[in-house]
Write an enzyme that holds these catalytic residues in place. Structure first.
Site, PDB file in Angstrom:
ATOM      1  N   GLU A   6      -0.164   4.085   1.697  1.00  0.00           N
ATOM      2  CA  GLU A   6       0.647   4.319   3.388  1.00  0.00           C
ATOM      3  C   GLU A   6       1.986   4.029   3.419  1.00  0.00           C
ATOM      4  O   GLU A   6       1.820   4.548   4.948  1.00  0.00           O
ATOM      5  CB  GLU A   6      -0.941   3.521   3.614  1.00  0.00           C
ATOM      6  CG  GLU A   6      -2.175   4.308   3.489  1.00  0.00           C
ATOM      7  CD  GLU A   6      -2.906   5.617   3.857  1.00  0.00           C
ATOM      8  OE1 GLU A   6      -2.018   5.537   5.239  1.00  0.00           O
ATOM      9  OE2 GLU A   6      -3.581   5.822   3.705  1.00  0.00           O
ATOM     10  N   SER A  41       0.910  -1.426   0.167  1.00  0.00           N
ATOM     11  CA  SER A  41      -0.142   0.361  -0.004  1.00  0.00           C
ATOM     12  C   SER A  41       1.160   0.806   0.207  1.00  0.00           C
ATOM     13  O   SER A  41       2.021   1.505   0.667  1.00  0.00           O
ATOM     14  CB  SER A  41      -0.988  -0.406   1.728  1.00  0.00           C
ATOM     15  OG  SER A  41      -1.345   1.535   1.209  1.00  0.00           O
ATOM     16  N   TYR A  52      -2.350   0.878  10.108  1.00  0.00           N
ATOM     17  CA  TYR A  52      -2.153  -0.322   8.795  1.00  0.00           C
ATOM     18  C   TYR A  52      -0.915   0.304   7.785  1.00  0.00           C
ATOM     19  O   TYR A  52      -0.459  -1.161   7.809  1.00  0.00           O
ATOM     20  CB  TYR A  52      -3.750   0.324   8.493  1.00  0.00           C
ATOM     21  CG  TYR A  52      -3.574  -0.111   6.452  1.00  0.00           C
ATOM     22  CD1 TYR A  52      -4.567  -0.980   6.681  1.00  0.00           C
ATOM     23  CD2 TYR A  52      -3.322   0.642   5.561  1.00  0.00           C
ATOM     24  CE1 TYR A  52      -4.366  -1.429   4.571  1.00  0.00           C
ATOM     25  CE2 TYR A  52      -3.857   0.529   4.224  1.00  0.00           C
ATOM     26  CZ  TYR A  52      -3.849  -0.981   4.016  1.00  0.00           C
ATOM     27  OH  TYR A  52      -4.404  -1.449   2.419  1.00  0.00           O
TER      28      TYR A  52
END
Length: 331
Positions: free
Chosen positions: A134, A132, A158
């Site tokens: 992120e 991801s 996350y």
């Protein structure tokens, strides 16, 4: 079945899993899907039922869980896949602050379980791991883009869990000569996106406001910007990564960022409504640590694998609006 490729998809009931299953079945694969049991069974396969693939004889759904190593070993022994696509995760960034332990178990330890099961049962299979954007946190290169070489310092549970899994995949690849590729996917949306994700929340809320069934839409940080693409394009990139002659890590993105405010303006304008009359700010939707901007450079993916997106930001939103109108009985 001689010569037919087999693929295992964890998280097959999610947005990406449903598009990927559709793609692989079209390509003639035998597809196995790992389902986590829900108390309401129709919730488990609603996306798959909606696209009409549940009756396909090449689709096999089995119960299991990424956090349950024995279930992973069992399914790998049963299907002996050529390709494994790990899409299972607690995938909501904001919720990862509320459920950090579960997020870590699913998104980090779950990947360790899958890698170990693969090493033991089918070490010559090829695996795709859903990384991801992120993972970068607020780090970026001087030109504002994130690439495969950009430092990764996540700012959410996350992102931390995904980064642990990303590095584990690299370790297993180098230590055991396993074909494990990481996709570093930036935000990708579709009409199949969950309603608690901001793009779908805005589209569905705007359509309900258009129908006069709702009067206010509560959101968080409108200034945050994201690099949004279409999930259908991004699952094609996943497949292409496993057809490459060697495992590697690839950014998948559109190369442009848009703010949540801009997204609101576009959606409400397409519905001939003034967004500012209906959108309110609720502090509960802000993250403890905000990730202000995400923009990816997918040059490596395009030049190495020849990937090109078929959707634009606008055509993605138009499709989401049209599907939401149908689902909400506008026509």
């Amino acid at each position: 079945m001689i010569g037919t490729k087999k693929a295992l998809i964890t998280g097959i009931s999610g947005q990406d899993g449903s598009y990927l299953a559709e793609l692989l079945l079209e390509k003639g694969y035998e597809v196995w899907g790992l389902l986590r049991r829900h108390s309401v069974p129709e919730n488990q396969t609603s996306r798959l039922e909606g696209i009409g693939i549940l009756d396909n004889p090449k689709l096999h759904l089995v119960y299991g869980d990424i956090t349950d190593l024995p279930s992973l070993i069992h399914i790998l022994e049963e299907c002996m896949p050529d390709e494994i696509y790990n899409l299972a995760a607690q995938s909501h960034v904001r919720i990862s602050f509320d459920q950090p332990a579960f997020t870590t178990m699913a998104d980090a330890n779950g990947v360790l379980n899958l890698l170990e099961a693969m090493r033991i049962i089918c070490p010559t299979s090829r695996m795709y791991q859903a990384g991801s954007s992120e993972m970068y946190g607020n780090e970026y290169d001087p030109d504002g883009f994130r690439r495969e070489t950009t430092p990764m310092i996540p700012v959410s549970p996350y992102g931390c869990a995904k980064l642990y899994a990303y590095n584990l995949c690299k370790v297993y690849r180098s230590s055991y000569n396993m074909f494990v590729s990481n996709g570093i996917l930036f935000n990708h949306e579709s009409p199949r996106r969950g309603l608690n994700f901001v793009t779908r929340k805005i589209v569905d809320g705007a359509v309900k406001i258009y129908k006069k069934e709702m009067w206010k839409l509560s959101l968080g940080n409108l200034k945050a910007t994201r690099d949004w693409g279409h999930a259908k394009d991004y699952v094609r990139a996943m497949w292409m990564m496993l057809q490459h002659d060697k495992p590697d890590d690839f950014v998948c993105s559109m190369g442009e960022s848009h703010s949540i405010e801009e997204l609101c303006i576009k959606v409400f304008t397409k519905l001939e409504r003034e967004w500012s009359e209906f959108v309110t700010i609720d502090p509960k939707y802000f993250r403890p640590t905000e990730l202000e901007d995400l923009k990816g450079d997918c040059t490596k993916l395009k030049t190495t694998l020849g990937w090109e997106p078929e959707y634009t930001f606008d055509s993605m939103l138009e499709e989401m609006i049209e599907v939401s109108k149908k689902e909400n009985g506008v026509y």
